[in-house]
Structure formats: structure tokens, C-alpha cells
Design a protein around this motif. Sequence first.
Motif, PDB file in Angstrom:
ATOM      1  N   TRP A   1     -38.826  41.558 104.664  1.00  0.00           N
ATOM      2  CA  TRP A   1     -37.445  40.572 103.683  1.00  0.00           C
ATOM      3  C   TRP A   1     -37.990  39.410 103.140  1.00  0.00           C
ATOM      4  O   TRP A   1     -37.477  38.624 101.953  1.00  0.00           O
ATOM      5  CB  TRP A   1     -37.671  39.470 104.747  1.00  0.00           C
ATOM      6  CG  TRP A   1     -36.331  40.045 105.870  1.00  0.00           C
ATOM      7  CD1 TRP A   1     -35.302  41.370 105.985  1.00  0.00           C
ATOM      8  CD2 TRP A   1     -36.615  40.105 107.453  1.00  0.00           C
ATOM      9  NE1 TRP A   1     -34.961  41.783 106.774  1.00  0.00           N
ATOM     10  CE2 TRP A   1     -35.653  41.365 107.788  1.00  0.00           C
ATOM     11  CE3 TRP A   1     -37.259  39.805 107.974  1.00  0.00           C
ATOM     12  CZ2 TRP A   1     -35.948  41.846 109.105  1.00  0.00           C
ATOM     13  CZ3 TRP A   1     -37.493  39.430 110.189  1.00  0.00           C
ATOM     14  CH2 TRP A   1     -35.983  40.678 110.566  1.00  0.00           C
TER      15      TRP A   1
ATOM     16  N   ARG B   1     -54.730  40.010 107.835  1.00  0.00           N
ATOM     17  CA  ARG B   1     -53.488  39.600 107.040  1.00  0.00           C
ATOM     18  C   ARG B   1     -53.952  38.237 106.240  1.00  0.00           C
ATOM     19  O   ARG B   1     -52.709  37.896 106.340  1.00  0.00           O
ATOM     20  CB  ARG B   1     -52.747  39.481 107.840  1.00  0.00           C
ATOM     21  CG  ARG B   1     -51.725  41.160 108.564  1.00  0.00           C
ATOM     22  CD  ARG B   1     -50.656  41.073 109.018  1.00  0.00           C
ATOM     23  NE  ARG B   1     -50.318  41.179 108.443  1.00  0.00           N
ATOM     24  CZ  ARG B   1     -48.283  41.324 108.371  1.00  0.00           C
ATOM     25  NH1 ARG B   1     -48.067  41.211 109.707  1.00  0.00           N
ATOM     26  NH2 ARG B   1     -47.667  41.742 108.124  1.00  0.00           N
TER      27      ARG B   1
ATOM     28  N   PRO C   1     -47.403  36.483 112.101  1.00  0.00           N
ATOM     29  CA  PRO C   1     -47.158  38.411 111.951  1.00  0.00           C
ATOM     30  C   PRO C   1     -48.194  38.948 112.729  1.00  0.00           C
ATOM     31  O   PRO C   1     -48.941  39.674 112.214  1.00  0.00           O
ATOM     32  CB  PRO C   1     -48.622  37.690 110.576  1.00  0.00           C
ATOM     33  CG  PRO C   1     -47.752  36.276 110.009  1.00  0.00           C
ATOM     34  CD  PRO C   1     -48.092  35.808 111.315  1.00  0.00           C
TER      35      PRO C   1
ATOM     36  N   ARG D   1     -43.580  38.440 107.333  1.00  0.00           N
ATOM     37  CA  ARG D   1     -42.748  39.829 106.687  1.00  0.00           C
ATOM     38  C   ARG D   1     -42.032  40.341 105.382  1.00  0.00           C
ATOM     39  O   ARG D   1     -41.212  39.322 104.888  1.00  0.00           O
ATOM     40  CB  ARG D   1     -41.346  39.398 107.912  1.00  0.00           C
ATOM     41  CG  ARG D   1     -40.935  39.039 108.941  1.00  0.00           C
ATOM     42  CD  ARG D   1     -41.456  40.411 109.566  1.00  0.00           C
ATOM     43  NE  ARG D   1     -41.619  39.678 111.357  1.00  0.00           N
ATOM     44  CZ  ARG D   1     -41.650  41.050 112.266  1.00  0.00           C
ATOM     45  NH1 ARG D   1     -41.544  41.545 112.252  1.00  0.00           N
ATOM     46  NH2 ARG D   1     -41.780  40.389 114.033  1.00  0.00           N
ATOM     47  N   GLN D   2     -42.668  40.895 105.155  1.00  0.00           N
ATOM     48  CA  GLN D   2     -42.681  41.243 103.171  1.00  0.00           C
ATOM     49  C   GLN D   2     -41.928  42.098 103.337  1.00  0.00           C
ATOM     50  O   GLN D   2     -40.631  41.995 101.876  1.00  0.00           O
ATOM     51  CB  GLN D   2     -44.152  42.410 103.430  1.00  0.00           C
ATOM     52  CG  GLN D   2     -45.193  42.279 103.099  1.00  0.00           C
ATOM     53  CD  GLN D   2     -45.688  41.348 102.560  1.00  0.00           C
ATOM     54  OE1 GLN D   2     -45.309  41.515 100.887  1.00  0.00           O
ATOM     55  NE2 GLN D   2     -46.064  40.068 102.297  1.00  0.00           N
TER      56      GLN D   2
ATOM     57  N   VAL E   1     -51.011  37.005 103.823  1.00  0.00           N
ATOM     58  CA  VAL E   1     -49.577  36.391 104.346  1.00  0.00           C
ATOM     59  C   VAL E   1     -50.174  34.973 103.971  1.00  0.00           C
ATOM     60  O   VAL E   1     -48.885  33.660 103.924  1.00  0.00           O
ATOM     61  CB  VAL E   1     -49.587  36.580 105.723  1.00  0.00           C
ATOM     62  CG1 VAL E   1     -48.308  36.028 106.407  1.00  0.00           C
ATOM     63  CG2 VAL E   1     -49.147  38.352 106.133  1.00  0.00           C
TER      64      VAL E   1
ATOM     65  N   ILE F   1     -52.967  44.594 101.790  1.00  0.00           N
ATOM     66  CA  ILE F   1     -52.464  43.173 102.310  1.00  0.00           C
ATOM     67  C   ILE F   1     -53.495  44.346 103.733  1.00  0.00           C
ATOM     68  O   ILE F   1     -54.010  45.274 103.441  1.00  0.00           O
ATOM     69  CB  ILE F   1     -50.944  44.119 102.954  1.00  0.00           C
ATOM     70  CG1 ILE F   1     -49.970  43.666 102.410  1.00  0.00           C
ATOM     71  CG2 ILE F   1     -50.406  43.526 104.116  1.00  0.00           C
ATOM     72  CD1 ILE F   1     -48.503  44.001 101.744  1.00  0.00           C
TER      73      ILE F   1
ATOM     74  N   PHE G   1     -34.266  35.266 106.482  1.00  0.00           N
ATOM     75  CA  PHE G   1     -34.792  35.770 106.111  1.00  0.00           C
ATOM     76  C   PHE G   1     -35.382  36.033 105.616  1.00  0.00           C
ATOM     77  O   PHE G   1     -37.125  36.194 105.445  1.00  0.00           O
ATOM     78  CB  PHE G   1     -33.871  36.970 106.679  1.00  0.00           C
ATOM     79  CG  PHE G   1     -33.383  37.317 108.132  1.00  0.00           C
ATOM     80  CD1 PHE G   1     -34.341  38.036 108.586  1.00  0.00           C
ATOM     81  CD2 PHE G   1     -32.022  36.585 107.736  1.00  0.00           C
ATOM     82  CE1 PHE G   1     -32.954  38.551 109.782  1.00  0.00           C
ATOM     83  CE2 PHE G   1     -30.661  37.268 108.525  1.00  0.00           C
ATOM     84  CZ  PHE G   1     -31.602  37.931 109.921  1.00  0.00           C
TER      85      PHE G   1
ATOM     86  N   LEU H   1     -39.839  35.988 115.110  1.00  0.00           N
ATOM     87  CA  LEU H   1     -40.347  36.596 114.076  1.00  0.00           C
ATOM     88  C   LEU H   1     -40.827  36.225 113.063  1.00  0.00           C
ATOM     89  O   LEU H   1     -41.635  37.239 112.269  1.00  0.00           O
ATOM     90  CB  LEU H   1     -38.317  36.618 113.609  1.00  0.00           C
ATOM     91  CG  LEU H   1     -37.638  37.291 113.138  1.00  0.00           C
ATOM     92  CD1 LEU H   1     -37.669  38.721 113.998  1.00  0.00           C
ATOM     93  CD2 LEU H   1     -36.752  36.879 112.734  1.00  0.00           C
ATOM     94  N   ALA H   2     -41.443  35.047 112.868  1.00  0.00           N
ATOM     95  CA  ALA H   2     -42.291  34.842 111.754  1.00  0.00           C
ATOM     96  C   ALA H   2     -43.070  35.070 111.631  1.00  0.00           C
ATOM     97  O   ALA H   2     -44.033  35.099 110.996  1.00  0.00           O
ATOM     98  CB  ALA H   2     -41.673  32.854 111.425  1.00  0.00           C
TER      99      ALA H   2
END
Lengths: 439, 266
Positions: A202, B237, B168, A199-200, B240, B43, A193, B165-166
Motif C-alpha cells: 500500500w 525489517r 510491521p 505495508r509495502q 521499514v 527488506i 493505506f 494494520l500499521a
Amino acid sequence: MARISDERAARWGYSGVAALRNSKKQLAFMVILVMIALWGYAVGMHGKIVGYRDVYSVTREIPWGMLIAGYIFCVVTSTGLCLVSCVGHVFGYEPYMPIAKRSVFLAIVFMLCGFSIIFFDIENPFRMAVWNVISPNFASNMWWMGTLYGLYLLALCVEYYFLLEQNHSFSRFAGFMGVLFGVAAHSNLGGIFGMLYGRQEWYGPYMPIYFIVSAMMSGGAAIIFFTCLARLIDPEILDQKQERAINAVRQLTIMLICVIIFFTIWKVLCGIVVPEKYIAIHAFLVGRYAPLFWIGEVALGFIIPLVFFIVSKGVNYKLMFWGSGLMVIGIFFMRYNLVLEGEVVPGFAGLHVLEYPSVLNYTPSFHELAIVIAGVSMTIFGFMFGEKVFNGHKFQKHEVVPAGAFICPGCGGIHYLKEGETHDEAERRHHKLSFRAPK
Amino acid sequence: MDFNKIDLDNLKEESLDNVSGLERRNFLKMGLMITGLFAGGKILSVVSKVDEVFASTVNFAEEYPYKPHYSMVIREGLCIDCQRCMVACHKTNNVPEYGWRTKILEKITPDAIGRKRGFMPILCNQCNNPPCVRACPTKASYKDQRNGIVRIESKKCIGCKACMLACPYDARYFNEEKHAVDKCDFCYESRLSKGKKLTACAAVCPTGARIFGDISDPNNVVYKMVHQIEREVWVLRPAVGTKPNVFYMKATNPSPWALRRQPDIR
């Protein structure tokens, strides 16, 4: 099951599978637990066959849901059980010694149940067995977590075997390796995570640190809860040494709850000032996920157990039972919230486009719930099985202590005295404690 | 007091007409850098931060890490939401109906003067620093060293969904038919590897909102579009730090037909 010789059974405190039949009521309860677990796993297999997309609530925006929360809950508790019990039998702090056997046994049970839950989350678990070995990505936290948890489980099993054998040198070494692998594996779980820079909510070093500390808190809660449960199964297991150990664990747990409250307060405060994080924090503070946070996490996980543990003074087992039981439930909510909070805000929320709302919705599906219920049932079954078959994780109720030996007040095992040695010295020699007791 | 005599006849003219193109460019570049710098903390900054998206740290990359280095420029104002790119993508790459590799987002700004609706195509950004590749435990997701495309070797995918999940950019989905995560690969498997020069979406786009090419080639249209300072170019983004290879710019006036359809390589 392989036959275990009488001598070994005596050493292990092994009462045989026949011990399960001692109490019809408890046996019936265990059968029900197994049936629930089998039902849950069958539901999971159904999902595997028809395809998870149709039966799980997870989506491409929220790819991790209830099952990952259940897995994290199990492995966090396992790591916690290992860490807290190691304070005693690895690092030599005597009051914690009597809890070692039950804790290590439960750590193994929790680990296996965690794996059983994630089996139903990973789409191709069989490919994993092959490609994790022949095509490892050393930059991936996921890879390290899987591998280190495997080693951790191995270390736990070796540790437990030597605990049964009362070989404290080896069990201590294996326990130490367990701590190393456990901390490494667990911080990598946090790292999964924490190192997602997309993902800001986490991203940052907070996650691995939080994971380790909250693991110890979970471990403390689990030890108290399961010892209180064990006392219900067999009131005799709670001797003076165990009582002292539970009180020591209670004190540690109180401190750790306070630490985690502190962590949570700062997580919320820091989240409020960053616009993107704020959307997620807002959803959990006053938005649609607020009950999960306030009731699940704060009330059940922090406040009630904290009050109950303090009021119980370490002697009111009813209060401690309820406190730790509610806390275990609260900890589940904590894991669930932790998984969700990083996902509920879509990456494109800031673009204000119609396709992405500012907060996504997730409610676990029937299949996801069933699998987690199965995992939890298996954990409770594993615990009861251990209590019955390993005689409450005490050593044999020694009616006859061999000549020249005594029952160790620390671990409960039989220690032999060397010539001219006191009980105290024998205990210290046996547990390889170098320091001397104050005179 | 002595003053130097001013030689009015030989005075250098300092009017704007005399400023060289290079000087203008440098000045603009500096302005752009400063704006980009201040916007950098935000952001989803939409201010040009061209330098951030390149593998090199200088303003414009001296050299691109891949050859060809496939990139796409999306000219936002030209997208009319006809969704032909989405249809072509589904057909070309066998994308199931529940998934997508590319999508058109719609944005409505009720308070705006004039035009209130805008469309924004999205797809995998084929990042130079891809978080998904780092997250994958079995190297099923990898950066193709020949062309910079982030690709997936389906047989290695264990389905842990860490890459989803990773990411963006929400570019990945789990493909039940393949039993693996699936994503845009700039049509490498279906078209580029078979000798075609354009992705399916770029080939069908009727307005030229999607321009595909090799950013490492100075003669390529993508190179020319990104390596200029008259029009803002941005990436999604940027904060990131993924260094995407899909660039965005505003274009409301239709381009010349030749540029619009990239006819020479269709």
C-alpha cells in the motif's frame, strides 16, 4: 415527521410519505429490504454482544476484512456521486445539471449506510465519539478521515436542502464545500493505506490518487445504475434532459474506467518486480485470490461495463443498466481486493518461519456478510424511498407554470423571468453561470 | 638519479601487531557500514545496520532520547523454545489465551549443515518511529516520553485496529476483556513501574536469550552488547524505518552465568 407546507412541498417536489403506497409491489419490495436490513443489523448486534473475535473472520494478521471493504465501497461511491454531480451544478457544466438532486440524495444515503457498516467494525464506537473530539491525533489519517467525512456529510445535507429550496447560490456554495471536504476526506482514506510504511503493497502516493479517481468512476457507475433503476420505477422521469445527462455521465465513466485500467496495469507491473509485493500480486493473479481479481475486478468491474457502455451508445438503457449494475458489483470486489492485498502477506513472510505462511487466508464470515448485505439493502431502500417521496427527484410535475416563469431545462425547477430577459438568460442568472451561450 | 637513503634502523614497523585497537575498530566499522549500506535496500536485511536503529544519524547514538531508554537484546542462538517467557508473559500481564505479546518463531532450514532448527523470539519493538502511534486517531497508543516504551491507554482505544494494520511486527492484538488493543509494554505496568528491573520474559529466560536493560546507560549490559563491532547486531525489517529498540544478535555459545541471568537485577 414535521409537516411540510404545501407551498414548500411544491417547491421541493415532495410528494409525501403517502406516495410510498402508490405501488403495492414496490412497497412490498421496500418492506422486504427493510426486513433484510434489520435482520443484518440484528446479526451485527449479536456479534457486538458475543464479541467480534468469535463471529468475524478477521484475525490479528488480517485485522480489516469484509466490513472495511463494504464501508470503503459505500463512502467511495458517495464521494463519487458528489464529485460527478458537482460537475454540473457547482462547476456549471450544463449537461450534468439534471442529475444533481438524485446524486446528492444518494450520496447522503451511501454515506449513512457506510457509517452503519463501520459501526459494526469499530469495537468501541461510543468511545470514538468522545475521544475523537477531546484527544485528537492530528498525525493520524484515520482521525482526519472521520472528521472530514463528518463535515462532508453536513455539507451534503446543506447542499441537498438548498437544492430542494432551489436556492442555487447556497447549494452551489455548500456543494463546493462538499467537494473540498469530500476530496480531503477521501484522499485521507487512501492515505490511511498509503501512509502505512510497514505495508509495502500500500505504501506510497498511489493510494490517495487511486481512491479519488476510482471514486469518480464509482460515482459515474452509480448514477447510471440508479437512474436506470429509477426509470424502471417511474418511466416518466427520463426526460430529454435526463437522457442527455446520462449520456454525458456514460462518456465520463468510459474514460474513467480506462484510467483505472491503466492504474491497475501499472500497479500489477510495479508489484511484480518487488519480491514482497510479488507474493501478494501473485496470489491475486494466479493464486488463491485470482477469481476475485479476474472475474470480480477485471470482468465485472472493467471489461463488461466498458463494452456495454460503448455498445449502448447512450440510448440502450437495458445494456447500460446491466453494464452499470455489474460494474457496481465489480467495484465492490475492487474494494475487497484492495483491502486484502495489503494484508495477505504477513510482515514476517520473508523470514520463512513456520508460524507465518507466505500468503494468509481470509474468507468473510456469516456475520460479516450479513452486515454488508444489510448496508446494501438499506442503500437500495433509501434510493427507493427517495424516488417515491421526492417524486423521482424531479420537481413537481408542473401543470401550471406561474405567469412570468418557465421550467428550467437545466435543473427542472421553476425560474422567474426578469423584464426583457430570455429563458436562456434567466437560466444563466439563476444558476450563476457567468459565461454566455454562443449565438 | 637521486634516491633518498632509506634509514633502515629507524623505519616504522607496519606489521599487524602494531595496529592500534582504535584503528582496527575504525576499519571494521567502515566495512560494516559498507555492508550495511548495500544490504540496506533489502527488506528484512539481516546484515548489521546498527546506525539505522538509533535516533541519531551517527554510527552509535551520542545521546538517547529517553532516560532510561529501555531496550532488549535477543541472542538468537540461545533460545531453546522452552516457552517459559510466553507463559510468564501471559501470567504477568493477564494475556488471554487467544492473544500473545511475545512469541517464539521456529525456522527449519533442511539444507543446512549441522543444526537445522532455529528459534526467534519476537515482541513489540518499541520503535523510535512507531507507525502504530501515528495511525491511532485518538492518541490511545503513545510513546511514553519518560522511557521510550510504546504504551496504550485502554480507555481511549476505539477499536479501529488501524494500529494493528500499521505494525510491521504483528505485535498487536485486540483484547476483548480490556475492550482495547493490547501489546507488549516491556512489563511497564506489571513490573517496571513497581520497581522491578527486568521484564517477565527476560527474568525467566533460562539461557539468557533475552537481555533487558537501559541502552542509554554506558554501564548497562544492553549498551555494551549493542555498542560493539565484534558481533553482528541487527534489527527486524530495518527497511521499514521504524528504528526498533529490540536488537538481535547471534550467540551460540552460552554466556557466562552472570550475564546469562542478569542476577544483580533479577
